[in-house]
Write a protein that holds these residues in place. Structure first.
Motif, PDB file in Angstrom:
ATOM      1  N   ALA A  86       0.831  -1.207   0.000  1.00 21.13           N
ATOM      2  CA  ALA A  86       0.000   0.000   0.000  1.00 21.13           C
ATOM      3  C   ALA A  86       0.863   1.254   0.000  1.00 21.13           C
ATOM      4  O   ALA A  86       0.607   2.197  -0.755  1.00 21.13           O
ATOM      5  CB  ALA A  86      -0.918  -0.015   1.221  1.00 21.13           C
ATOM      6  N   VAL A  87       1.897   1.257   0.837  1.00 20.19           N
ATOM      7  CA  VAL A  87       2.707   2.476   0.922  1.00 20.19           C
ATOM      8  C   VAL A  87       3.538   2.650  -0.343  1.00 20.19           C
ATOM      9  O   VAL A  87       3.678   3.775  -0.852  1.00 20.19           O
ATOM     10  CB  VAL A  87       3.590   2.485   2.195  1.00 20.19           C
ATOM     11  N   ALA A 117       1.345   4.062  -3.071  1.00 21.00           N
ATOM     12  CA  ALA A 117       1.024   5.475  -2.866  1.00 21.00           C
ATOM     13  C   ALA A 117       2.216   6.361  -3.198  1.00 21.00           C
ATOM     14  O   ALA A 117       2.074   7.380  -3.879  1.00 21.00           O
ATOM     15  CB  ALA A 117       0.591   5.701  -1.410  1.00 21.00           C
ATOM     16  N   SER A 176       6.480   0.630   6.673  1.00 21.85           N
ATOM     17  CA  SER A 176       5.527   1.407   5.878  1.00 21.85           C
ATOM     18  C   SER A 176       5.273   2.756   6.536  1.00 21.85           C
ATOM     19  O   SER A 176       5.165   3.783   5.859  1.00 21.85           O
ATOM     20  CB  SER A 176       4.211   0.639   5.704  1.00 21.85           C
ATOM     21  N   SER A 177       5.204   2.765   7.861  1.00 18.74           N
ATOM     22  CA  SER A 177       4.932   4.036   8.503  1.00 18.74           C
ATOM     23  C   SER A 177       6.148   4.959   8.426  1.00 18.74           C
ATOM     24  O   SER A 177       6.012   6.179   8.315  1.00 18.74           O
ATOM     25  CB  SER A 177       4.430   3.772   9.921  1.00 18.74           C
ATOM     26  N   GLY A 202       6.509   6.187   4.619  1.00 24.32           N
ATOM     27  CA  GLY A 202       5.355   6.912   4.089  1.00 24.32           C
ATOM     28  C   GLY A 202       5.101   8.247   4.769  1.00 24.32           C
ATOM     29  O   GLY A 202       4.123   8.920   4.455  1.00 24.32           O
ATOM     30  N   VAL A 239       1.515  11.203   3.794  1.00 29.29           N
ATOM     31  CA  VAL A 239       0.242  10.985   4.482  1.00 29.29           C
ATOM     32  C   VAL A 239      -0.824  11.970   4.020  1.00 29.29           C
ATOM     33  O   VAL A 239      -0.569  13.167   3.897  1.00 29.29           O
ATOM     34  CB  VAL A 239       0.455  11.123   6.008  1.00 29.29           C
ATOM     35  N   SER A 261      -4.586   1.831  -1.436  1.00 31.17           N
ATOM     36  CA  SER A 261      -4.057   3.180  -1.652  1.00 31.17           C
ATOM     37  C   SER A 261      -4.308   3.703  -3.061  1.00 31.17           C
ATOM     38  O   SER A 261      -4.134   4.890  -3.316  1.00 31.17           O
ATOM     39  CB  SER A 261      -2.565   3.228  -1.313  1.00 31.17           C
ATOM     40  N   THR A 265      -5.249   7.138  -0.922  1.00 32.39           N
ATOM     41  CA  THR A 265      -4.356   8.007  -0.152  1.00 32.39           C
ATOM     42  C   THR A 265      -3.464   7.098   0.665  1.00 32.39           C
ATOM     43  O   THR A 265      -3.648   5.885   0.656  1.00 32.39           O
ATOM     44  CB  THR A 265      -5.167   8.924   0.784  1.00 32.39           C
ATOM     45  N   TRP A 266      -2.490   7.639   1.385  1.00 36.64           N
ATOM     46  CA  TRP A 266      -1.732   6.828   2.328  1.00 36.64           C
ATOM     47  C   TRP A 266      -1.940   7.366   3.741  1.00 36.64           C
ATOM     48  O   TRP A 266      -1.964   8.577   3.945  1.00 36.64           O
ATOM     49  CB  TRP A 266      -0.230   6.818   2.012  1.00 36.64           C
ATOM     50  N   LEU A 295      -3.121   1.618   6.946  1.00 37.53           N
ATOM     51  CA  LEU A 295      -4.237   1.799   6.017  1.00 37.53           C
ATOM     52  C   LEU A 295      -5.099   0.547   5.849  1.00 37.53           C
ATOM     53  O   LEU A 295      -6.304   0.636   5.648  1.00 37.53           O
ATOM     54  CB  LEU A 295      -3.673   2.221   4.650  1.00 37.53           C
TER      55      LEU A 295
END
Lengths: 362, 308, 359
Positions: free
Chosen positions: B48-49, B52, B105-106, B109, B113, B207, B213-214, B218
């Protein structure tokens, strides 16, 4: 010429002991390189996450509190893991244990007496064991993989908790916030060192690890667990039934997880809230392997894991590391241990390419 | 008017089912080969990240999807090296992979955000999807059609091709497969990487389409539902397809019922239903006289090391 | 513990010296005020915690070298929070903001052990001599949203995605509906409780379900941008929550209710430096700059803009209470008598729904 990985004839005792230390060292090196590359103070990050909580005596009670549930759950799981019983639903057993104990606490809300807290702890352990009995029954009676059933049951347990704290058990004075009443003094674990956060559950957890070590070394059950895990066929000759071992280890794992749950509820939480489950049941699996399924190793691994949590928080304030970094370090640590572990069990040897190597690993 | 609502509900179900289907298909293939990767949620977040970030920096959605598949496969590659080459425990490694994916990912990313990602376009021209009934068939983006096609392809691969047979043989009896000369580890590597790529795509569907979005976390636990789904399906792609839409329908009906002003059962009961259904299905499959091909692969989660 | 008290004693003494020397004293010039923040989510949540962190950054910017701020993000509510708060106190922070309701008991507990440190707990109701509480009148944003929604909605139905039925959320739903029904007495607010603060896919699905039921304005009391994006996909409009969400859904976003904590953080830090900090309960709204509106989107008509501006001006001038009677609940019982207005304590304990709320 080619390289081949092959099992060592004897496990290297020195490497066995050095492996975890090597793994932590590798984690620090890789972690600091990665975080330096990302533009953070990589060395500072590794220092804060792995050393600062140990260096600061103010943090020690925190380490005890944070590691206690991990150690207790992981020790309980290690019995089963040694016997090839893969209970990975400790999170659910932890939650159900807390629910069972809280049931006693809420029923005894208007009462007083020294019996209340022990009754809660017993209910917690029984609750966890009863919840673990479901995958045990499914495995022994219907041949359902306990890996999958216990994992699924964890999610069911979470929803049960949500239902209770939002519905029937919601604190009537709590402005509709989804949480139970806070426990009375009779229902709360006392501090073992007055004025600190060190509650009675911490020594209980570490005592349990110690007792488990004794049990594994000195009793028939310990022998049974090891034999069933290592050599199922031999175990049958010895009269150990795999099903009976599965039952015993699952119930033990559930009871330990349930006890951890109610100790956490009656200790630092003092009530049940939707935030109560924090994934300790899953992290404990990692702790069990970090500690190599050995009760004393698990006690140490639990502390190392707690250090990384507490240190991760310190690192946010001191070197501005994002909160997510602690998780990355934890995962790296396990990856490194698993990789280093290899060296203790296998060795690399140069061999001439054999014509019959078609099916062998390159 | 009523037809519009029905069509809209149907389309919501399809959208909710698609990431479950993608991730579960990948995991199904991995499990069929004998590897149990509990890191699906982590690989989905990596996907996902990545999607995005690539979509926001290049604007190319297909590149974004490719990046997501690659990121998921990289996560699975890490898992494969540790569990297959180094025979580490699969359960512990999978869980660590989830923690790893959440953390990484956090971290990567954080500068992306909350920015709007251009949404995946519908495949067919709007004119074709104008009639409500036509829209149910022609109103989706490529991921939806791909996921269904992938389910059919996996079903065909596993039951009709030699490679699929080998993959199943490796999952059912690694020692015998090895004795027959099949490269057990190589097959499992391939299956794991495919599983990772599919999980990455499932993450990308969040995403790029569902919530373009990210934001941290998510996927909000859908990876675990995908894991349940594989078990629920009895490791059969056809049932998996059905199961994904069933699970999707359960999620959507809860919300539709609420919007309609109905609360039939506590929401918690609905939320635990997929897992209870999975346990029930698993028990029936294991206890009943159902074909062996509905049972868990015999080598699921067990390490393999060639002894020759 | 002994060590801890010594350390606190030292810092406490320094703090007291600073207090008597007032601003610019030598002690203060040498050591900036350390301010700690405890966040419940990651700063990358794009919503609630993101806004608190913007508030912290505003404090950094406003006071420069006079303050040194730090934060711990993604702190689980419970024992973890207690540990983090204590850690910040031990690290010499003299002012600590704990930014989630779920940190309430932990804040009070740690505050007892650190009587010289000042704590600020957001959205709670327990105070102590060294624990203040602060909150924002989010419902004022709902009053504006209700007005706009009723003006722009063709179906007369708004969809409202709600998290948990706690007073803050309930009063928001009611304030929104009351404001909308002033414009359109038949206006209906359809609520879906998603039982989560954050689950983008579920929030989007809830939005779709509401739109299927004919809602053509989307409102939310959850954290993700997903409902607004779902609205944009279907070509309808809605409101951003917590932060300005116009970047995530530029066409759909009419405006956002923005939590603006900066002014409060700056004021309290200044009071701390001046030695004038006192425990208090602050419930600030638009007048205090703690609730603001995000940019108006393309969906706003000139009428709607004018009406929104007018309401904001009235709220700022304290001329527009959240609810003025007669107000009935859903069963037709009069809850607020004609001419009476809902007092703060009524709002903060609100557990009933006004006429027009469905679901």
């Amino acid at each position: 010429m080619a390289w081949r990985i092959e099992p060592r004839a004897e496990r290297s005792r020195a490497l066995d002991l050095a492996a975890p230390a090597l793994a932590v060292a590798a984690t620090i090196v890789i972690g600091s390189l990665v975080f330096s590359a990302l533009g953070y103070d990589g060395l500072g990050a590794a220092r804060e996450i792995f050393l600062s909580p140990l260096a600061d005596p103010q943090r020690w009670p925190d380490l005890g509190v944070k590691s206690a549930p991990l150690v207790l759950i992981a020790v309980g799981l290690s019995f089963g893991f040694r016997a090839n019983v893969w209970n990975i639903g400790a999170e659910g057993q932890y939650v159900v244990g807390a629910i069972a104990g809280t049931g006693v606490a809420l029923a005894a809300y208007d009462m007083a007496g020294y019996w209340i807290l022990p009754a809660m702890l017993v209910a917690g352990a029984l609750g966890g064991a009863a919840y673990a009995a479901i995958p045990a029954l499914l495995r022994t009676r219907f041949k359902v993989s306990e890996i999958l059933s216990s994992l699924m049951l964890s999610y069911v347990a979470l929803q049960l908790l949500y239902f209770l704290v939002r519905g029937p058990w919601r604190d009537p004075q709590g402005y509709n916030f989804p949480q139970t009443r806070t426990f009375t003094d009779w229902e709360t674990l006392p501090a073992v060192v007055p004025g600190t956060v060190l509650h009675l559950g911490v020594p209980i957890a570490f005592l349990a690890a110690f007792l488990a070590w004794i049990v594994l070394r000195a009793t028939v059950l310990g022998f049974e667990v090891r034999v069933v895990g290592l050599a199922p066929a031999a175990a049958r000759y010895a009269g150990f039934e795999a099903d009976r071992t599965a039952w015993r280890t699952m119930l033990a794992g559930g009871a330990f997880a349930g006890l951890a749950g109610i100790l956490e509820a009656a200790g630092p939480f003092g009530q049940l809230t939707p935030q109560f489950p924090q994934g300790y049941g899953y992290v404990a699996i990692i702790v069990a392997f970090l500690g190599r399924l050995h009760p004393l190793g698990i006690a140490l691994a639990g502390i190392v894991m707690a250090v990384s949590y507490v240190g991760g928080e310190t690192a946010q304030t001191t070197v501005g590391l994002p909160g997510a970094a602690a998780g990355v370090f934890q995962a790296l640590m396990l990856f490194c241990l698993l990789a280093v572990d290899m060296a203790t069990r296998y060795r690399l040897r140069r061999v001439a390419p054999a014509p019959s190597a078609a099916g062998a690993r390159p | 008017m009523n037809a519009t609502i029905v069509v809209s509900i149907a389309m919501s179900i399809v959208a909710a089912a698609t990431p479950l289907l993608l991730a579960a298909l990948g995991e199904l293939v991995a499990e069929k080969s004998g590897t149990l990767n509990l890191g699906v949620e982590g690989m989905m977040l990596l996907g996902a990240v990545s999607a995005a970030i690539v979509a926001l920096t290049t604007g190319d959605l297909w590149l974004a999807a490719g990046a997501a598949a690659l990121a998921g496969a990289l996560g699975a590659g890490l898992f494969a090296v540790l569990t297959l080459s180094l025979t580490a425990n699969q359960v512990a490694t999978g869980l660590a992979l989830t923690i790893f994916g959440q953390g990484v990912s956090s971290l990567v990313g954080k500068d992306f955000v909350g920015r709007e990602v251009h949404r995946l376009p519908e495949v067919f021209p709007a004119a074709l999807a104008e009639h409500p009934l036509a829209r149910v068939l022609f109103g989706y983006d490529a991921f939806v059609y791909f996921s269904v096609a992938a389910a059919l392809a996996v079903a065909w691969f596993l039951s009709r091709t030699r490679a699929g047979l080998v993959l199943r043989a490796v999952g059912e009896g690694d020692s015998s497969a090895h004795a027959l000369g099949y490269r057990v580890i190589a097959v499992r590597y391939g299956a794991s990487l495919f599983g990772g790529a599919m999980a990455g795509l499932a993450g990308a569907y969040f995403s790029l389409s569902l919530t373009p979005t990210w934001a941290v976390g998510l996927t909000a636990g859908r990876g675990w539902i995908a894991l349940a789904l594989v078990t629920f399906s009895g490791w059969r792609p056809g049932r998996l397809l059905f199961g994904a839409y069933l699970f999707g329908a359960m999620m959507i009906f809860e919300l539709q019922a609420k919007a309609f002003g109905l609360t039939l059962v506590p929401p918690e009961a609905l939320a635990m239903a997929p897992y209870l259904a999975t346990i029930a299905a698993l028990t029936i499959i294991s206890a009943g006289r159902a074909g062996a091909n509905l049972r868990a692969p015999a080598c699921l989660g067990k390490p393999f090391r060639a002894t020759a | 513990m002994g060590m801890k008290m010594d350390r606190r004693g030292f810092i406490g003494a320094a703090g007291a010296a600073a207090a008597t020397a007032a601003i610019g004293g030598p002690a203060r010039a040498a050591a900036p005020l350390k301010v700690g923040f405890v966040y419940t989510g990651p700063i990358g949540d794009g919503g609630y915690t993101f806004q608190h962190n913007l508030g912290r950054l505003a404090l950094d910017k406003a006071l420069g070298t006079a303050v040194k701020t730090s934060f711990v993000e993604n702190v689980a509510e419970g024992p973890d929070a207690e540990r983090v708060i204590r850690q910040l106190a031990q690290a010499g922070n003299e002012l600590i903001f704990t930014t989630s309701f779920g940190f309430m008991d932990q804040t009070i507990k740690v505050a007892k052990a650190f009587p010289k440190v000042h704590f600020e707990h957001a959205t709670g109701y327990k105070r102590a001599p060294n624990v203040a509480t602060y909150n924002a009148r989010f419902y004022q944003g709902r009053q504006v949203q209700g007005q706009i929604a009723a003006m722009l909605s063709k179906s007369g139905k708004a969809g409202y995605i709600a998290s948990f039925p706690i007073p803050e959320v309930v009063m928001g739903i009611n304030a929104f509906t009351v404001a909308a029904r002033k414009v359109n007495p038949k206006f209906v607010t359809k609520v879906i409780w998603v039982n989560t603060w954050y689950d983008p896919a579920k929030e989007a699905d809830a939005a779709k379900a509401l739109m299927d039921q004919g809602c053509d304005v989307m409102c939310q009391h959850t954290d993700s941008v997903a409902p607004l994006q779902a609205a944009q996909t279907r070509g309808i409009v809605g409101f951003g929550q917590s932060s300005d969400m116009s970047k995530a859904a530029p066409k759909a976003c009419l405006t956002s209710t923005v939590d603006s904590w900066g002014p409060y953080y700056i004021r309290r830090a200044k009071e701390q430096i001046a030695g004038a900090w006192k425990s208090a309960d602050t419930w600030g709204g638009m007048a205090a700059g703690m609730v603001t509106l995000g940019a108006y989107g393309p969906g706003m008509t000139a009428d709607a803009k004018a009406a929104a501006d007018k309401i904001v001006a009235e709220i700022k001038a304290h001329k527009l209470p959240a609810m003025v009677g007669p107000i009935k609940d859903r069963t037709g019982v009069v809850k607020i008598a004609a001419g009476a207005k809902a007092e703060d304590k009524d709002l903060l304990g609100m557990n009933w729904y006004v006429e027009g709320v469905e679901g």
